[in-house]
Design a protein around this motif. Structure first.
Motif, PDB file in Angstrom:
ATOM      1  N   PRO A 130      32.485  38.212  42.537  1.00  0.00           N
ATOM      2  CA  PRO A 130      33.314  39.147  43.307  1.00  0.00           C
ATOM      3  C   PRO A 130      33.119  39.027  44.814  1.00  0.00           C
ATOM      4  N   PHE A 131      32.365  38.022  45.256  1.00  0.00           N
ATOM      5  CA  PHE A 131      32.102  37.849  46.685  1.00  0.00           C
ATOM      6  C   PHE A 131      32.719  36.570  47.234  1.00  0.00           C
ATOM      7  N   LEU A 132      32.422  35.434  46.625  1.00  0.00           N
ATOM      8  CA  LEU A 132      32.878  34.155  47.157  1.00  0.00           C
ATOM      9  C   LEU A 132      33.713  33.367  46.147  1.00  0.00           C
ATOM     10  N   GLY A 133      33.950  33.931  44.975  1.00  0.00           N
ATOM     11  CA  GLY A 133      34.717  33.223  43.958  1.00  0.00           C
ATOM     12  C   GLY A 133      36.176  33.059  44.345  1.00  0.00           C
ATOM     13  N   GLU A 134      36.815  32.054  43.748  1.00  0.00           N
ATOM     14  CA  GLU A 134      38.204  31.746  44.086  1.00  0.00           C
ATOM     15  C   GLU A 134      39.142  32.906  43.759  1.00  0.00           C
ATOM     16  N   GLU A 135      38.884  33.579  42.625  1.00  0.00           N
ATOM     17  CA  GLU A 135      39.755  34.680  42.232  1.00  0.00           C
ATOM     18  C   GLU A 135      39.702  35.812  43.252  1.00  0.00           C
ATOM     19  N   PHE A 136      38.485  36.154  43.714  1.00  0.00           N
ATOM     20  CA  PHE A 136      38.387  37.220  44.702  1.00  0.00           C
ATOM     21  C   PHE A 136      38.945  36.780  46.051  1.00  0.00           C
ATOM     22  N   THR A 137      38.648  35.552  46.459  1.00  0.00           N
ATOM     23  CA  THR A 137      39.140  35.067  47.751  1.00  0.00           C
ATOM     24  C   THR A 137      40.663  35.108  47.796  1.00  0.00           C
ATOM     25  N   SER A 138      41.303  34.681  46.700  1.00  0.00           N
ATOM     26  CA  SER A 138      42.766  34.704  46.642  1.00  0.00           C
ATOM     27  C   SER A 138      43.292  36.128  46.740  1.00  0.00           C
ATOM     28  N   PHE A 139      42.652  37.051  46.015  1.00  0.00           N
ATOM     29  CA  PHE A 139      43.068  38.460  46.071  1.00  0.00           C
ATOM     30  C   PHE A 139      42.883  39.017  47.481  1.00  0.00           C
ATOM     31  N   TRP A 140      41.722  38.747  48.086  1.00  0.00           N
ATOM     32  CA  TRP A 140      41.456  39.277  49.424  1.00  0.00           C
ATOM     33  C   TRP A 140      42.490  38.775  50.413  1.00  0.00           C
ATOM     34  N   GLU A 141      42.857  37.494  50.375  1.00  0.00           N
ATOM     35  CA  GLU A 141      43.827  36.942  51.319  1.00  0.00           C
ATOM     36  C   GLU A 141      45.197  37.593  51.123  1.00  0.00           C
ATOM     37  N   GLU A 142      45.574  37.808  49.855  1.00  0.00           N
ATOM     38  CA  GLU A 142      46.850  38.464  49.565  1.00  0.00           C
ATOM     39  C   GLU A 142      46.847  39.896  50.079  1.00  0.00           C
ATOM     40  N   TRP A 143      45.755  40.609  49.832  1.00  0.00           N
ATOM     41  CA  TRP A 143      45.633  42.008  50.260  1.00  0.00           C
ATOM     42  C   TRP A 143      45.620  42.117  51.777  1.00  0.00           C
ATOM     43  N   ASP A 144      44.863  41.267  52.446  1.00  0.00           N
ATOM     44  CA  ASP A 144      44.767  41.293  53.906  1.00  0.00           C
ATOM     45  C   ASP A 144      46.115  40.987  54.543  1.00  0.00           C
ATOM     46  N   ALA A 145      46.829  39.992  54.002  1.00  0.00           N
ATOM     47  CA  ALA A 145      48.139  39.629  54.545  1.00  0.00           C
ATOM     48  C   ALA A 145      49.171  40.732  54.341  1.00  0.00           C
ATOM     49  N   SER A 146      48.922  41.598  53.355  1.00  0.00           N
ATOM     50  CA  SER A 146      49.852  42.699  53.068  1.00  0.00           C
ATOM     51  C   SER A 146      49.535  43.958  53.867  1.00  0.00           C
ATOM     52  N   GLY A 147      48.569  43.864  54.797  1.00  0.00           N
ATOM     53  CA  GLY A 147      48.235  45.003  55.636  1.00  0.00           C
ATOM     54  C   GLY A 147      47.148  45.897  55.081  1.00  0.00           C
ATOM     55  N   ARG A 148      46.329  45.353  54.172  1.00  0.00           N
ATOM     56  CA  ARG A 148      45.214  46.101  53.597  1.00  0.00           C
ATOM     57  C   ARG A 148      45.651  47.418  52.958  1.00  0.00           C
ATOM     58  N   PRO A 149      46.606  47.355  52.029  1.00  0.00           N
ATOM     59  CA  PRO A 149      47.103  48.603  51.413  1.00  0.00           C
ATOM     60  C   PRO A 149      45.979  49.364  50.719  1.00  0.00           C
ATOM     61  N   GLY A 150      46.011  50.695  50.883  1.00  0.00           N
ATOM     62  CA  GLY A 150      45.039  51.556  50.257  1.00  0.00           C
ATOM     63  C   GLY A 150      43.729  51.664  50.998  1.00  0.00           C
ATOM     64  N   TYR A 151      43.585  50.925  52.099  1.00  0.00           N
ATOM     65  CA  TYR A 151      42.313  50.917  52.838  1.00  0.00           C
ATOM     66  C   TYR A 151      42.388  51.969  53.926  1.00  0.00           C
ATOM     67  N   THR A 152      42.260  53.218  53.526  1.00  0.00           N
ATOM     68  CA  THR A 152      42.443  54.335  54.441  1.00  0.00           C
ATOM     69  C   THR A 152      41.244  54.472  55.372  1.00  0.00           C
ATOM     70  N   PRO A 153      41.434  54.367  56.694  1.00  0.00           N
ATOM     71  CA  PRO A 153      40.308  54.504  57.612  1.00  0.00           C
ATOM     72  C   PRO A 153      39.844  55.948  57.724  1.00  0.00           C
ATOM     73  N   THR A 154      38.698  56.119  58.355  1.00  0.00           N
ATOM     74  CA  THR A 154      38.072  57.440  58.462  1.00  0.00           C
ATOM     75  C   THR A 154      38.802  58.349  59.443  1.00  0.00           C
ATOM     76  N   VAL A 155      39.219  57.798  60.586  1.00  0.00           N
ATOM     77  CA  VAL A 155      39.761  58.642  61.659  1.00  0.00           C
ATOM     78  C   VAL A 155      41.266  58.604  61.701  1.00  0.00           C
TER      79      VAL A 155
END
Length: 313
Positions: free
Chosen positions: A288-313
């Protein structure tokens, strides 16, 4: 159609053997009069539950409508879980205090942050803060090394069924929820790291949250972000959690490929839920850190504007 021995996983993650008895279809303290296995779906729909199933296991989740009704009053849902050794610990024991629910997981860098939360608990204890931590892991042993290394004084539960995520609307970690002395949720789930070890990834400094928490605990001052509400969940997101529970059951039984099949369904239903996607990678033995499956998911999520990643302020 369900046949043979069936395990039912209820909305609190408890597993029951379903039996057809003279009085009807029964599990635990529940009996559906004059019913057989074929009637389970109709009963669930009438009770407001969604159903995920495999050949010999069924999982229930509250429908979006039922979930909304149960949380509409803004009060903190009841939450009693087990610690890493199987002993019950309850968030409700802190009722009447300002309390903070902190969620993390062994599949997240936030597994290193229990010490940071300990420092904050020590600092604000005299002001009445009660901190309660929950690891959203598939197996308590995944959490154990990090809990034992930090040896926190605050309670740490391990939620293998992700009941916390369902009740509090948590889709990523580290997320925190603030509850006041009247047991009202005054700040819905937001991302809040315990320290700055991974600030390059999170893009959120720990003090962005901690300073706001200090002001609330000491002076009763709530930030503007406390006016936000937890996004209402959909039936698809709720059903994804039921499929994840089946996947966890199957993985424990050594049926990894069947577990992956249910995780794939859960991911289709709720594609930005990290507790399902990244947590599912770890559950079935992936990296879940450096594997291909997670890396692919992270890149897709980041490119989509980090949906669901609600900041604190």
């Amino acid at each position: 159609m369900l046949t043979g021995v069936v395990i039912l996983i209820d909305v609190d993650g408890r597993e029951h053997q379903v039996e057809v008895k003279d009085v009807g279809l029964c599990w635990g303290d529940v009996c559906i009069p004059k019913a057989g296995l074929e009637d389970l779906d109709d009963w669930a729909a009438g009770a407001g539950y969604l159903v995920a199933r495999d050949t010999d296991v069924v999982a229930l989740a509250p429908s979006a409508e039922l979930h909304h009704r149960e949380t509409a009053d803004g009060r903190a849902p009841e939450l009693t879980l087990n610690d890493v050794d199987g002993n019950p610990v309850s968030f409700d024991d802190f009722s009447g205090h300002k309390r903070v629910l902190v969620t993390w997981a062994s599949w997240c860098g936030c597994r290193h942050e229990l010490g940071g939360w300990q420092q904050l608990q020590d600092e604000l204890a005299d002001s009445g803060l009660k901190l309660f931590s929950v690891a959203l892991d598939a197996d308590p042993e995944d959490s154990r090394p990090w809990i034992e290394a930090a040896s926190p004084s605050y309670p740490v539960a391990v939620d293998t069924a992700h009941v916390t995520a369902e009740k509090y609307g948590i889709t990523n970690v580290p997320s925190v929820v603030w509850i006041d002395e009247q047991d009202r949720i005054v700040k819905p789930p937001t991302i809040a790291p315990g320290d700055d070890q991974f600030v390059d990834f999170t893009k959120i400094r720990a003090d962005q949250h901690h300073d706001l928490l200090r002001a609330w605990v000491r002076d009763g001052v709530l930030p503007e972000s406390a006016a936000g509400t937890t996004p209402e969940r959909t039936d698809e997101e709720q059903l994804a959690l039921a499929h994840r529970r089946i996947a966890a059951h199957l993985q424990r039984a050594g049926r990894t490929e069947d577990a992956k099949r249910h995780l794939a369904t859960a991911q289709e239903l709720s594609p930005w839920d990290w507790t399902v996607r990244r947590g599912g990678i770890a559950m079935t033995g992936g990296d879940p850190f450096l594997g291909e499956e997670f890396t692919s998911f992270w890149e897709e999520w980041d490119a989509s504007g980090r949906p669901g990643y609600t900041p604190t302020v």
